[in-house]
Design a protein around this motif. Structure first.
Motif, PDB file in Angstrom:
ATOM      1  N   GLY A  34      44.218  43.588  42.797  1.00  0.00           N
ATOM      2  CA  GLY A  34      43.485  42.113  42.749  1.00  0.00           C
ATOM      3  C   GLY A  34      42.413  42.090  41.740  1.00  0.00           C
ATOM      4  O   GLY A  34      41.967  41.098  41.261  1.00  0.00           O
ATOM      5  N   VAL A  35      42.005  43.392  41.169  1.00  0.00           N
ATOM      6  CA  VAL A  35      40.678  43.283  40.362  1.00  0.00           C
ATOM      7  C   VAL A  35      41.169  43.061  38.877  1.00  0.00           C
ATOM      8  O   VAL A  35      40.516  42.608  37.982  1.00  0.00           O
ATOM      9  CB  VAL A  35      40.118  44.560  40.306  1.00  0.00           C
ATOM     10  CG1 VAL A  35      40.774  45.780  39.424  1.00  0.00           C
ATOM     11  CG2 VAL A  35      38.624  44.552  39.773  1.00  0.00           C
ATOM     12  N   LEU A  36      42.570  43.061  38.629  1.00  0.00           N
ATOM     13  CA  LEU A  36      43.183  42.701  37.242  1.00  0.00           C
ATOM     14  C   LEU A  36      42.781  41.140  36.965  1.00  0.00           C
ATOM     15  O   LEU A  36      43.238  40.414  38.018  1.00  0.00           O
ATOM     16  CB  LEU A  36      44.821  43.178  37.276  1.00  0.00           C
ATOM     17  CG  LEU A  36      44.978  44.469  37.452  1.00  0.00           C
ATOM     18  CD1 LEU A  36      46.538  44.826  37.465  1.00  0.00           C
ATOM     19  CD2 LEU A  36      44.604  45.377  36.251  1.00  0.00           C
ATOM     20  N   PRO A  37      42.553  40.870  35.924  1.00  0.00           N
ATOM     21  CA  PRO A  37      42.279  39.418  35.608  1.00  0.00           C
ATOM     22  C   PRO A  37      43.392  38.553  35.730  1.00  0.00           C
ATOM     23  O   PRO A  37      44.488  38.778  34.971  1.00  0.00           O
ATOM     24  CB  PRO A  37      41.593  39.437  34.142  1.00  0.00           C
ATOM     25  CG  PRO A  37      41.194  40.734  33.882  1.00  0.00           C
ATOM     26  CD  PRO A  37      42.009  41.642  34.808  1.00  0.00           C
ATOM     27  N   GLY A  71      42.976  42.527  48.108  1.00  0.00           N
ATOM     28  CA  GLY A  71      43.247  41.547  47.175  1.00  0.00           C
ATOM     29  C   GLY A  71      42.255  40.314  47.022  1.00  0.00           C
ATOM     30  O   GLY A  71      41.851  39.833  46.110  1.00  0.00           O
ATOM     31  N   MET A  72      41.647  39.879  48.446  1.00  0.00           N
ATOM     32  CA  MET A  72      40.758  38.999  48.239  1.00  0.00           C
ATOM     33  C   MET A  72      39.341  39.280  47.392  1.00  0.00           C
ATOM     34  O   MET A  72      38.698  38.630  46.631  1.00  0.00           O
ATOM     35  CB  MET A  72      40.335  38.476  49.759  1.00  0.00           C
ATOM     36  CG  MET A  72      41.458  37.968  50.392  1.00  0.00           C
ATOM     37  SD  MET A  72      41.734  36.181  49.894  1.00  0.00           S
ATOM     38  CE  MET A  72      40.237  35.359  50.428  1.00  0.00           C
ATOM     39  N   TYR A  73      38.889  40.726  47.908  1.00  0.00           N
ATOM     40  CA  TYR A  73      37.737  41.233  47.269  1.00  0.00           C
ATOM     41  C   TYR A  73      37.972  41.417  45.811  1.00  0.00           C
ATOM     42  O   TYR A  73      37.045  41.470  44.873  1.00  0.00           O
ATOM     43  CB  TYR A  73      37.270  42.273  47.998  1.00  0.00           C
ATOM     44  CG  TYR A  73      36.225  42.996  47.420  1.00  0.00           C
ATOM     45  CD1 TYR A  73      34.989  42.368  47.590  1.00  0.00           C
ATOM     46  CD2 TYR A  73      36.052  44.377  46.536  1.00  0.00           C
ATOM     47  CE1 TYR A  73      33.786  42.983  46.935  1.00  0.00           C
ATOM     48  CE2 TYR A  73      35.005  44.559  46.028  1.00  0.00           C
ATOM     49  CZ  TYR A  73      33.895  44.130  46.427  1.00  0.00           C
ATOM     50  OH  TYR A  73      32.668  44.803  45.819  1.00  0.00           O
ATOM     51  N   THR A  78      36.754  40.181  39.741  1.00  0.00           N
ATOM     52  CA  THR A  78      37.074  39.592  38.280  1.00  0.00           C
ATOM     53  C   THR A  78      36.221  38.393  38.046  1.00  0.00           C
ATOM     54  O   THR A  78      35.851  38.192  36.936  1.00  0.00           O
ATOM     55  CB  THR A  78      38.599  39.385  38.067  1.00  0.00           C
ATOM     56  OG1 THR A  78      38.941  38.312  39.205  1.00  0.00           O
ATOM     57  CG2 THR A  78      39.227  40.546  38.326  1.00  0.00           C
ATOM     58  N   SER A  79      36.034  37.425  39.203  1.00  0.00           N
ATOM     59  CA  SER A  79      35.291  36.295  38.852  1.00  0.00           C
ATOM     60  C   SER A  79      33.786  36.579  38.418  1.00  0.00           C
ATOM     61  O   SER A  79      33.252  36.071  37.595  1.00  0.00           O
ATOM     62  CB  SER A  79      35.333  35.737  40.256  1.00  0.00           C
ATOM     63  OG  SER A  79      36.642  35.063  40.531  1.00  0.00           O
ATOM     64  N   ILE A  80      33.489  37.718  39.302  1.00  0.00           N
ATOM     65  CA  ILE A  80      31.947  37.942  38.919  1.00  0.00           C
ATOM     66  C   ILE A  80      31.825  38.871  37.577  1.00  0.00           C
ATOM     67  O   ILE A  80      30.817  38.526  36.778  1.00  0.00           O
ATOM     68  CB  ILE A  80      31.017  39.062  40.092  1.00  0.00           C
ATOM     69  CG1 ILE A  80      31.275  38.105  41.439  1.00  0.00           C
ATOM     70  CG2 ILE A  80      29.805  39.597  39.764  1.00  0.00           C
ATOM     71  CD1 ILE A  80      30.980  38.884  42.571  1.00  0.00           C
ATOM     72  N   LEU A  81      32.535  39.722  37.447  1.00  0.00           N
ATOM     73  CA  LEU A  81      32.425  40.402  36.000  1.00  0.00           C
ATOM     74  C   LEU A  81      32.834  40.105  34.953  1.00  0.00           C
ATOM     75  O   LEU A  81      32.179  40.254  33.601  1.00  0.00           O
ATOM     76  CB  LEU A  81      33.000  42.060  36.367  1.00  0.00           C
ATOM     77  CG  LEU A  81      32.698  42.993  37.490  1.00  0.00           C
ATOM     78  CD1 LEU A  81      33.327  44.155  37.487  1.00  0.00           C
ATOM     79  CD2 LEU A  81      30.897  43.206  37.240  1.00  0.00           C
ATOM     80  N   LEU A  82      34.122  39.196  35.018  1.00  0.00           N
ATOM     81  CA  LEU A  82      34.750  38.769  33.944  1.00  0.00           C
ATOM     82  C   LEU A  82      34.923  37.241  33.683  1.00  0.00           C
ATOM     83  O   LEU A  82      35.450  36.741  32.694  1.00  0.00           O
ATOM     84  CB  LEU A  82      36.144  39.628  33.737  1.00  0.00           C
ATOM     85  CG  LEU A  82      36.263  41.030  33.836  1.00  0.00           C
ATOM     86  CD1 LEU A  82      37.641  41.418  33.895  1.00  0.00           C
ATOM     87  CD2 LEU A  82      35.281  41.602  32.593  1.00  0.00           C
TER      88      LEU A  82
END
Length: 513
Positions: A34-37, A71-73, A78-82
């Motif tokens: 989930g952390v993949l943009p 996946g939700m987290y 990605t929203s916060i960091l990228l």
């Protein structure tokens, strides 16, 4: 008491060392994917479903729960960091979360997102346990006129308070509604704004729009300014939330939960409207308190929408389990997974297969708790991604954004759309148009059209059918008051006197010369 005893039986089936290991693996895998943009929770769950093949139902369910919440987290990370939301519900998190990250408060934004997700997910799941049948019956009674009115309220609220002016907000909303019209008309089957391109018949996917406007638009904007500004590494800052962060977050967590769960329980609901409403509520409350940091990185703008998002995600299990209706892409994937084990959600599910249902609900609670235990200490680690210099960081973002856009439909044409939308995002940043109304128009536009046509069909074409339900009338009254109140206050309050100083006069003369 019956619900508590059945839930206890579910915990008895789930709480074994082997099942807890499966839950931990699910949380980690869901977070990592989930952390993949560009890859949201729905895609993360879909990609990881094959991992559960061959398992018995109970271990598979607890792994589903871990993947689901992980996946939700990951999408919020990605929203916060990228500044790259993997799904439409993460758009609000990107607004303030990325500003916090740029100010060296990425760890605090990730922490409030994790804790808010845990609180909202736990409360939401417990509400599913106790009130699923009653909530499902109430949700079914909300008709098309009321739902159309809710979307009008959401559009007006978001568009009127964002951006440098109301006009710019409505221009952005118009662009979003126009993009939402692309594709075949749902009633007549006639193509609209497709330019004789068959690949546009199924509409433009929201993920492609969000990734193009946010990720690609942001990357192009940064690239356009790299020569003017020195390449710098964004600071990570302190790794933990302080007392002020906790004090400012707990209210938005609870209010976001209260917004999110009822909307998730609607058979035609979703997390978009409650996250928008949560953001607007927190912005207005902050302005009243005189501590408005919105637009600069307000932690309330992360805590509230993230809680609303996860409470809505828990609420989607009400129509999924009680009615067999998946109301989000992620719940649709979960429905396919349940059907793979011979489980058909619907009104008789809790009586026909109670063991599996209560094991699933217990798995959701355990997966949510493990998400907090495993990812809260990792928040500073994720935040260190920002130490990567911007050219290398945005090159990676562009790669994964293109991968996420292509994986949505496996069509190379989506890469062309990604570039076009990225250029649109660049132009919007250049002229100060807010991004959120555009995304809102793309998401809610088609659904709004559908509900409008349903309401008009019910009333035989009479416009009065749009306010034929009490809830719709109340919402329109609220919208009317929101429009009229600022105009009345502007007339009642005298304009503040402006006294020009000598320096002001000199500045004005200099500008004229």
């Amino acid at each position: 008491m019956d619900s508590l005893s059945l839930l206890a039986d579910g915990f008895g089936a789930v709480l074994t060392p082997q099942n807890l290991l499966f839950a931990a693996i699910g949380v980690l895998l869901g977070t990592f994917v989930g952390v993949l943009p560009g890859i949201g929770p729905a895609m993360a769950v879909a990609l990881l479903l094959p991992v559960t093949y061959g398992l018995d139902p109970v271990p598979a369910f607890i792994m589903f729960a871990g993947i689901y919440y992980g996946g939700m987290y990951g999408g919020s990370t990605t929203s916060i960091l990228l500044n790259t939301p993997g799904e439409s519900a993460s758009v609000m998190t990107a607004l303030e979360g990325n500003l916090m990250a740029r100010a060296g408060r990425a760890a605090q934004a990730l922490a409030t997102a994790a804790i808010g997700s845990f609180i909202a997910g736990t409360i939401g799941t417990l509400l599913v346990v106790f009130f699923a049948p009653a909530l499902a019956s109430v949700a079914v009674e909300i008709g098309a006129p009321s739902y159309f009115a809710l979307m009008v309220l959401a559009m007006f609220s978001v568009t009127s308070v964002l951006g440098g002016s109301v006009l710019r907000g409505f221009v952005a909303l118009f662009l979003g509604l126009t993009i939402g019209l692309v594709g075949l008309d749902l009633n007549t089957g006639q193509p609209r704004l497709s330019f004789d391109q068959p690949l546009l018949a199924d509409r433009i996917d929201v993920v492609v729009v969000a990734v193009g406007i946010f990720a690609l638009g942001e990357a192009l904007w940064v690239a356009a300014h790299l020569r003017r500004s020195p390449v710098r590494v964004i600071p990570v800052g302190r790794p933990w939330m302080d007392r002020s962060d906790w004090r400012r977050s707990w209210g938005p967590w609870l209010r976001g939960t209260a917004y999110g769960f009822p909307f998730g329980a609607l058979p035609a609901g979703g997390a978009e409207i409650p996250t928008f409403l949560s953001y607007i509520t927190e912005k207005r409350l902050a302005k009243r308190k005189g501590v408005d940091e919105f637009g600069k990185g307000a932690i309330e703008g992360v805590a509230g929408p993230e809680a609303a998002n996860n409470a809505s995600a828990a609420g989607t299990f009400v129509p999924l389990l009680a009615l067999g209706l998946p109301v989000t892409a992620t719940s649709a994937v979960m429905l396919a997974a349940l059907q793979g084990y011979g489980i058909e959600p619907g009104p008789s599910l809790m009586t026909d297969q109670p063991e599996l249902v209560w094991a699933l609900l217990a798995s959701l609670l355990i997966g949510n708790a493990l998400l907090l235990v495993l990812n809260l200490p990792l928040a500073p680690v994720w935040a260190k991604l920002l130490r990567i210099p911007r050219p290398q960081l945005y090159a990676g973002i562009l790669f994964f954004a293109a991968l996420g856009a292509y994986a949505t439909n496996l069509q190379a044409f989506d890469l062309f759309l990604l570039v076009v939308l990225g250029l649109l995002g660049l132009v919007m940043r250049r002229f100060g148009l807010p991004v959120l109304p555009l995304i809102l128009g793309v998401i809610l536009g088609p659904l709004m059209e559908q509900k409008l046509r349903e309401a008009m069909a019910i009333s035989d074409g009479e416009v009065s059918g749009l306010w034929s339900e009490p809830l719709a009338v109340v919402i329109y009254v609220v919208v009317a008051l929101a429009v009229v109140a600022p105009l009345v206050l502007r007339r009642v309050r005298p304009a503040p006197a402006v006294v020009a100083t000598e320096q002001d006069v000199r500045d004005e003369e200099e500008s004229v010369r």
